[in-house]
Design an enzyme around this catalytic site. Structure first.
Site, PDB file in Angstrom:
ATOM      1  N   THR A 101     101.762 128.288  44.530  1.00 37.61           N
ATOM      2  CA  THR A 101     102.708 127.349  45.136  1.00 37.61           C
ATOM      3  C   THR A 101     102.238 125.953  44.769  1.00 37.61           C
ATOM      4  O   THR A 101     101.151 125.523  45.154  1.00 37.61           O
ATOM      5  CB  THR A 101     102.765 127.511  46.661  1.00 37.61           C
ATOM      6  OG1 THR A 101     103.157 128.841  46.967  1.00 37.61           O
ATOM      7  CG2 THR A 101     103.769 126.535  47.266  1.00 37.61           C
ATOM      8  N   LYS A 176     110.398 127.875  47.134  1.00 38.87           N
ATOM      9  CA  LYS A 176     109.225 128.318  47.896  1.00 38.87           C
ATOM     10  C   LYS A 176     108.855 127.300  48.967  1.00 38.87           C
ATOM     11  O   LYS A 176     108.500 127.680  50.098  1.00 38.87           O
ATOM     12  CB  LYS A 176     108.037 128.545  46.955  1.00 38.87           C
ATOM     13  CG  LYS A 176     106.708 128.849  47.660  1.00 38.87           C
ATOM     14  CD  LYS A 176     106.749 130.120  48.492  1.00 38.87           C
ATOM     15  CE  LYS A 176     105.485 130.324  49.324  1.00 38.87           C
ATOM     16  NZ  LYS A 176     104.285 130.619  48.522  1.00 38.87           N
ATOM     17  N   LYS A 244      98.468 122.370  52.223  1.00 44.62           N
ATOM     18  CA  LYS A 244      98.861 121.943  50.884  1.00 44.62           C
ATOM     19  C   LYS A 244     100.349 122.145  50.661  1.00 44.62           C
ATOM     20  O   LYS A 244     101.056 121.257  50.169  1.00 44.62           O
ATOM     21  CB  LYS A 244      98.046 122.709  49.848  1.00 44.62           C
ATOM     22  CG  LYS A 244      98.417 122.445  48.401  1.00 44.62           C
ATOM     23  CD  LYS A 244      99.332 123.528  47.827  1.00 44.62           C
ATOM     24  CE  LYS A 244      98.640 124.873  47.765  1.00 44.62           C
ATOM     25  NZ  LYS A 244      99.491 125.915  47.132  1.00 44.62           N
TER      26      LYS A 244
END
Length: 390
Positions: A101, A176, A244
């Site tokens: 990701t 995502k 993150k």
């Protein structure tokens, strides 16, 4: 005679990467691996027949298909775009698939640079956590078209149960990040719901059973709540990695000039959890933010780290947070003295003494406050208030 399968390289055999690589091997693909630390997971794959490479470039050099599953966008950029990276080393015609990701912009940059080098690269972040990786039931979120992935669909299906294509480079990463925003709401909803039930003296297992039987159900409540109730905070997905992801989502929202208040609140809460020592825990550890300090300490958290970070510049956790402690910060436990929480920050537990705590613009203050609280603009204050309230 059986058709020879293409050679595969896998860079990053961590919590999720190792089981994914194992599924690829189980399907008969010859596999070369590299990971930063040659740990037990890597050794287990080597014992099963994988070939070890000393660098990412060495792993990719003879591979037809290269997978990467790394930690952060900076890792992706280095592994792909450095002078001795994958784009420089991979043979012409190879396909490179990033399962990390990461940043949509970086995914587009890699795809463009790969095309110039006679390679094909696309982003393919996954969701489903460690359990999905082990079971081979991950959802793949692809920055390419159905036609683009057709030659390697059978390979992707060795570890993915669902494949969603979003058309072009970077689109998989954007989709995502949208998923992670939804996940943030589910995680904070789980933690809030269990806290409310606990402070009301209800049977938490029974409440969870109720929620998953109705419209409040979520994958988080089904799979992570039982671990939280058992005091199991081992990571299927680490807090630091979720931070993150949320940071990337908030940056993208800022670029689009939109506001994501739920994601901002979750970012603030997880930022505090990371600061006090929860970065390597699983995301279900958010529930510790609502517990008594002794329970948090027993699980390995240290609230003094939060106090130290407040007294210095930045959050004190070693991350370069562009969204640190603004518009939805979380402050959950054990703070003394006079705090002013603004713009939706959540303050959940254990404030002592005579606060002149002013909650503005809808902040929630959830547990065990002392005297002298003033709530404004419809704020919610949920438990054990004593003394004068206005």
């Amino acid at each position: 005679m059986a058709e020879k399968k293409p050679a595969v390289a896998f860079i990053g055999t961590g919590i999720m990467g190792a089981p994914i690589a194992g599924h690829i091997m189980d399907a008969g693909y010859p596999l070369t691996i590299f990971t930063r630390t040659r740990n037990e997971r890597a050794e287990a794959l080597i014992e099963r027949g994988a070939v070890w490479a000393d660098t990412p470039a060495d792993a990719a050099r003879e591979a037809d298909i290269v997978f990467t599953m790394l930690g952060y966008p900076t890792d992706v950029e280095e592994v792909y775009l450095s002078s001795d990276g994958l784009l420089a080393a991979a043979k012409r015609g190879a396909t490179l698939i990033d399962l990390t990701t990461s940043s949509p912009e970086l995914a587009r940059d890699i795809a463009e640079a790969a095309e110039v080098s006679g390679l094909y690269a696309f982003d393919c972040p996954v969701t489903g956590g460690e359990r999905g990786a082990i079971d081979g039931t991950l959802t793949l979120i692809v920055g390419a078209t159905e036609r683009d992935i057709e030659p390697i669909r059978s390979l992707l299906e060795t570890f993915g149960k669902h494949i969603f294509c979003f058309g072009g480079p970077g689109a998989g990463q954007t989709a995502k990040l949208s998923n992670q925003v939804a996940l943030a709401g589910c995680l904070t909803g789980m933690a809030d719901a269990l806290s409310l039930a606990q402070q009301s003296g209800l049977d938490l297992a029974r409440v969870r059973e109720l929620i998953v039987s109705g419209t409040g159900r979520s994958g988080v409540m089904e799979t992570l709540a039982p671990a939280a109730l058992d005091g199991d905070y081992r990571p299927g997905f680490k807090v630091t990695h979720f931070l993150k992801d949320l940071g990337l989502a908030l940056q993208l929202a800022e670029d689009r000039e939109i506001v994501l208040p739920g994601a901002e609140t979750a970012f603030g809460l997880y930022d505090v959890l990371d600061t006090i020592g929860g970065g390597e825990m699983g995301t279900q550890a958010l529930t510790l933010m609502y517990q008594e300090e002794a329970d948090a300490v027993a699980a390995g958290l240290d609230w003094s780290q939060y106090t130290m970070s407040e007294d210095s510049e930045g959050c004190g956790c070693g991350h370069d947070h562009e969204h640190a402690h603004e518009h939805g910060e979380g402050c959950c436990h054990g703070h003394d003295g006079s705090h002013d929480h603004e713009h939706g920050e959540g303050c959940c537990h254990g404030h002592d003494g005579s606060h002149d705590h002013e909650h503005e613009h809808g902040e929630s203050c959830c547990h065990t406050h002392g005297e002298g609280h003033t709530h404004e603009h419809g704020e919610g204050c949920c438990h054990k208030h004593e003394g004068a309230e206005a």
